[in-house]
Write a protein that holds these residues in place. Structure first.
Motif, mmCIF file in Angstrom:
data_model
loop_
_atom_site.group_PDB
_atom_site.id
_atom_site.type_symbol
_atom_site.label_atom_id
_atom_site.label_comp_id
_atom_site.label_asym_id
_atom_site.label_seq_id
_atom_site.Cartn_x
_atom_site.Cartn_y
_atom_site.Cartn_z
ATOM 1 N N LEU A 149 7.331 2.614 37.918
ATOM 2 C CA LEU A 149 7.685 2.355 39.320
ATOM 3 C C LEU A 149 8.769 1.288 39.402
ATOM 4 O O LEU A 149 9.726 1.399 40.167
ATOM 5 C CB LEU A 149 6.419 1.910 40.071
ATOM 6 N N LEU A 150 8.633 0.250 38.566
ATOM 7 C CA LEU A 150 9.649 -0.798 38.521
ATOM 8 C C LEU A 150 10.990 -0.232 38.060
ATOM 9 O O LEU A 150 12.031 -0.534 38.635
ATOM 10 C CB LEU A 150 9.212 -1.917 37.566
ATOM 11 N N LEU A 186 12.065 2.846 38.323
ATOM 12 C CA LEU A 186 12.622 3.656 39.411
ATOM 13 C C LEU A 186 13.242 2.781 40.491
ATOM 14 O O LEU A 186 14.349 3.027 40.959
ATOM 15 C CB LEU A 186 11.503 4.486 40.060
ATOM 16 N N THR A 187 12.506 1.722 40.870
ATOM 17 C CA THR A 187 12.984 0.836 41.934
ATOM 18 C C THR A 187 14.280 0.160 41.531
ATOM 19 O O THR A 187 15.251 0.141 42.281
ATOM 20 C CB THR A 187 11.908 -0.236 42.242
ATOM 21 N N VAL A 188 14.307 -0.379 40.308
ATOM 22 C CA VAL A 188 15.504 -1.082 39.835
ATOM 23 C C VAL A 188 16.684 -0.121 39.754
ATOM 24 O O VAL A 188 17.790 -0.420 40.232
ATOM 25 C CB VAL A 188 15.244 -1.746 38.461
ATOM 26 N N SER A 189 16.469 1.093 39.176
ATOM 27 C CA SER A 189 17.606 2.010 39.021
ATOM 28 C C SER A 189 18.105 2.525 40.366
ATOM 29 O O SER A 189 19.298 2.678 40.569
ATOM 30 C CB SER A 189 17.247 3.168 38.083
ATOM 31 N N ALA A 190 17.190 2.777 41.320
ATOM 32 C CA ALA A 190 17.619 3.310 42.616
ATOM 33 C C ALA A 190 18.266 2.255 43.502
ATOM 34 O O ALA A 190 19.284 2.503 44.129
ATOM 35 C CB ALA A 190 16.434 3.945 43.331
ATOM 36 N N PHE A 191 17.674 1.044 43.552
ATOM 37 C CA PHE A 191 18.156 0.060 44.524
ATOM 38 C C PHE A 191 19.094 -0.991 43.944
ATOM 39 O O PHE A 191 19.899 -1.564 44.653
ATOM 40 C CB PHE A 191 16.969 -0.615 45.219
ATOM 41 N N GLN A 241 21.541 7.604 41.599
ATOM 42 C CA GLN A 241 21.020 8.561 42.573
ATOM 43 C C GLN A 241 21.120 9.974 42.017
ATOM 44 O O GLN A 241 21.893 10.238 41.096
ATOM 45 C CB GLN A 241 21.849 8.505 43.876
#
Ligand code: CUA
Length: 158
Positions: free
Chosen positions: A22-23, A25-30, A35
């Motif tokens: 989850l971390l 995903l969050t770091v790569s997306a935001f 994307q």
């Protein structure tokens, strides 16, 4: 409730992995701005180069020595053009568009592999160093004649 020691450790490990993913995903997306590819990443349809070239038909044109541009059309169940002849060492930019449904475009032994949508032009560039025959196929199932959708690029030795 009694939970076995090993089971508890596996639950912790699994839970920990979920947190890590989850971390990530969050770091790569935001924070890294990674994307899924969207329409913005596709090329715009290639402009017709004067009356000689019709955007709605497939063609190959030489931009400069060793530099080619291909306007390719995919439809049930053929590619246009389905045979392209170029000299070895040529760099070719493919612009490919579907006239009906979703197709695929994959050239064997190259890095070119595209999804082909109606109303969107996909683009890929490749340099054909080695002479020989490079078959290409539709690799998205598109109906009864899907396995007939193919063609070839003939790279001639200089
Ligand atoms: Cu077109 Cu499969």
């Amino acid at each position: 409730m009694h939970i076995d020691k090993y089971e508890r450790n596996w639950i912790r490990l699994a839970g920990g992995m979920l947190v890590v993913f989850l971390l990530a995903l969050t770091v790569s997306a935001f924070f890294l701005g990674i994307q899924l590819p969207g329409i913005a990443d596709h090329a715009t349809p290639v402009a017709a180069a004067g009356g000689e070239f019709d955007v709605n038909r497939g063609w190959v044109r030489e931009l400069a020595p060793g530099r080619y541009e291909v306007n390719m059309r995919a439809r049930v169940w053929a590619f246009e053009p389905n045979e392209i002849r170029i000299p070895a060492g040529s760099t070719v930019t493919f612009y490919i568009h579907s006239d009906d449904i979703i197709h695929g475009f994959k050239i064997q032994d190259t890095t070119v592999s595209l999804m082909v949508f109606p109303d969107v032009t996909a683009m890929a560039t490749y340099t054909f160093e080695k002479p020989g025959e490079y078959p290409f196929v539709c690799h998205e199932y598109c109906g009864a004649g899907h396995h007939f959708m193919s063609g070839r690029i003939i790279v001639e030795a200089l």
